[in-house]
Design a protein around this motif. Structure first.
Motif, short mmCIF file in Angstrom:
data_model
loop_
_atom_site.label_atom_id
_atom_site.label_comp_id
_atom_site.label_asym_id
_atom_site.label_seq_id
_atom_site.Cartn_x
_atom_site.Cartn_y
_atom_site.Cartn_z
N LEU A 144 -27.75 -25.69 -28.13
CA LEU A 144 -27.26 -26.31 -26.90
C LEU A 144 -28.05 -27.57 -26.58
O LEU A 144 -27.47 -28.57 -26.13
CB LEU A 144 -27.35 -25.32 -25.74
N SER A 145 -29.35 -27.55 -26.83
CA SER A 145 -30.17 -28.73 -26.62
C SER A 145 -29.73 -29.87 -27.52
O SER A 145 -29.62 -31.02 -27.09
CB SER A 145 -31.64 -28.39 -26.86
N SER A 146 -29.43 -29.55 -28.77
CA SER A 146 -28.97 -30.58 -29.72
C SER A 146 -27.60 -31.12 -29.36
O SER A 146 -27.23 -32.22 -29.76
CB SER A 146 -28.95 -30.03 -31.16
N GLU A 147 -26.85 -30.36 -28.55
CA GLU A 147 -25.52 -30.78 -28.11
C GLU A 147 -25.56 -31.50 -26.76
O GLU A 147 -24.53 -31.78 -26.17
CB GLU A 147 -24.59 -29.56 -28.02
N MET A 163 -25.09 -34.10 -17.54
CA MET A 163 -25.73 -33.19 -18.45
C MET A 163 -25.69 -31.78 -17.85
O MET A 163 -26.05 -31.58 -16.70
CB MET A 163 -27.18 -33.61 -18.70
N LYS A 164 -25.26 -30.83 -18.64
CA LYS A 164 -25.17 -29.44 -18.19
C LYS A 164 -26.56 -28.82 -18.18
O LYS A 164 -27.30 -28.92 -19.14
CB LYS A 164 -24.25 -28.64 -19.12
N LYS A 165 -26.89 -28.15 -17.06
CA LYS A 165 -28.16 -27.45 -16.95
C LYS A 165 -27.92 -25.97 -17.24
O LYS A 165 -27.21 -25.30 -16.47
CB LYS A 165 -28.75 -27.64 -15.55
N VAL A 166 -28.49 -25.50 -18.34
CA VAL A 166 -28.23 -24.15 -18.81
C VAL A 166 -29.52 -23.34 -18.81
O VAL A 166 -30.51 -23.74 -19.40
CB VAL A 166 -27.65 -24.19 -20.25
N GLY A 167 -29.49 -22.20 -18.14
CA GLY A 167 -30.60 -21.26 -18.18
C GLY A 167 -30.39 -20.31 -19.35
O GLY A 167 -29.30 -19.76 -19.51
N ILE A 168 -31.41 -20.16 -20.18
CA ILE A 168 -31.30 -19.33 -21.38
C ILE A 168 -32.36 -18.23 -21.33
O ILE A 168 -33.54 -18.51 -21.14
CB ILE A 168 -31.54 -20.16 -22.66
N GLU A 169 -31.94 -17.00 -21.52
CA GLU A 169 -32.86 -15.88 -21.59
C GLU A 169 -33.75 -16.03 -22.83
O GLU A 169 -33.28 -16.44 -23.90
CB GLU A 169 -32.05 -14.60 -21.68
N GLY A 181 -35.53 -15.23 -26.12
CA GLY A 181 -35.02 -14.44 -27.23
C GLY A 181 -33.74 -15.00 -27.80
O GLY A 181 -33.25 -14.55 -28.83
N LEU A 182 -33.18 -16.01 -27.13
CA LEU A 182 -31.96 -16.65 -27.61
C LEU A 182 -32.28 -18.07 -28.10
O LEU A 182 -31.57 -19.02 -27.81
CB LEU A 182 -30.91 -16.68 -26.50
N ARG A 183 -33.37 -18.17 -28.85
CA ARG A 183 -33.87 -19.47 -29.29
C ARG A 183 -32.84 -20.25 -30.10
O ARG A 183 -32.68 -21.45 -29.92
CB ARG A 183 -35.16 -19.31 -30.10
N ASN A 184 -32.12 -19.58 -31.00
CA ASN A 184 -31.14 -20.30 -31.82
C ASN A 184 -30.04 -20.92 -30.95
O ASN A 184 -29.61 -22.05 -31.19
CB ASN A 184 -30.54 -19.40 -32.90
N ILE A 185 -29.63 -20.22 -29.92
CA ILE A 185 -28.62 -20.75 -29.01
C ILE A 185 -29.22 -21.88 -28.18
O ILE A 185 -28.59 -22.92 -27.99
CB ILE A 185 -28.04 -19.64 -28.11
N LYS A 236 -21.37 -22.43 -26.84
CA LYS A 236 -21.10 -23.79 -26.34
C LYS A 236 -19.66 -23.91 -25.86
O LYS A 236 -19.38 -24.46 -24.79
CB LYS A 236 -21.41 -24.81 -27.43
N SER A 237 -18.74 -23.37 -26.63
CA SER A 237 -17.33 -23.41 -26.27
C SER A 237 -17.08 -22.63 -24.97
O SER A 237 -16.34 -23.07 -24.08
CB SER A 237 -16.48 -22.84 -27.40
N LEU A 238 -17.73 -21.48 -24.83
CA LEU A 238 -17.60 -20.67 -23.63
C LEU A 238 -18.14 -21.41 -22.41
O LEU A 238 -17.53 -21.40 -21.34
CB LEU A 238 -18.34 -19.35 -23.84
#
Length: 85
Positions: free
Chosen positions: A17-20, A1-7, A9-13, A77-79
């Protein structure tokens, strides 16, 4: 599982990503204040607000930082997928 830090204000992203299947960790405040947590992440996603007029950031971390300003959640997600190959 990829661990992604999100700033914040980027709730939609973050939601996409969580759903993916990504493990999403919200980053609040300046990235410089979160350095101890950043090393545990696979990638950091920002809106680019921590960059100067030339696009440079002074935050030093070995974790890749992606400026996703103007990208759709799918493009982000692709990036991330390409970054982690």
């Amino acid at each position: 599982m990829k661990k992604v830090g999100i700033e914040i204000g980027l709730r939609n992203i973050a939601e996409y990503l969580s759903s993916e299947g990504c493990s999403v960790h919200e980053i609040s405040g300046p990235m410089i204040d979160n350095l101890s947590r950043l090393g545990n992440l696979d990638v950091i996603v920002t809106s680019g607000m921590d960059t100067d007029m030339l696009g440079h950031s002074t935050t030093k971390t070995k974790t890749p930082v992606l400026n996703v300003s103007g990208l759709t959640p799918e493009e982000v997600k692709s990036l991330i997928d390409r970054q982690m190959k």
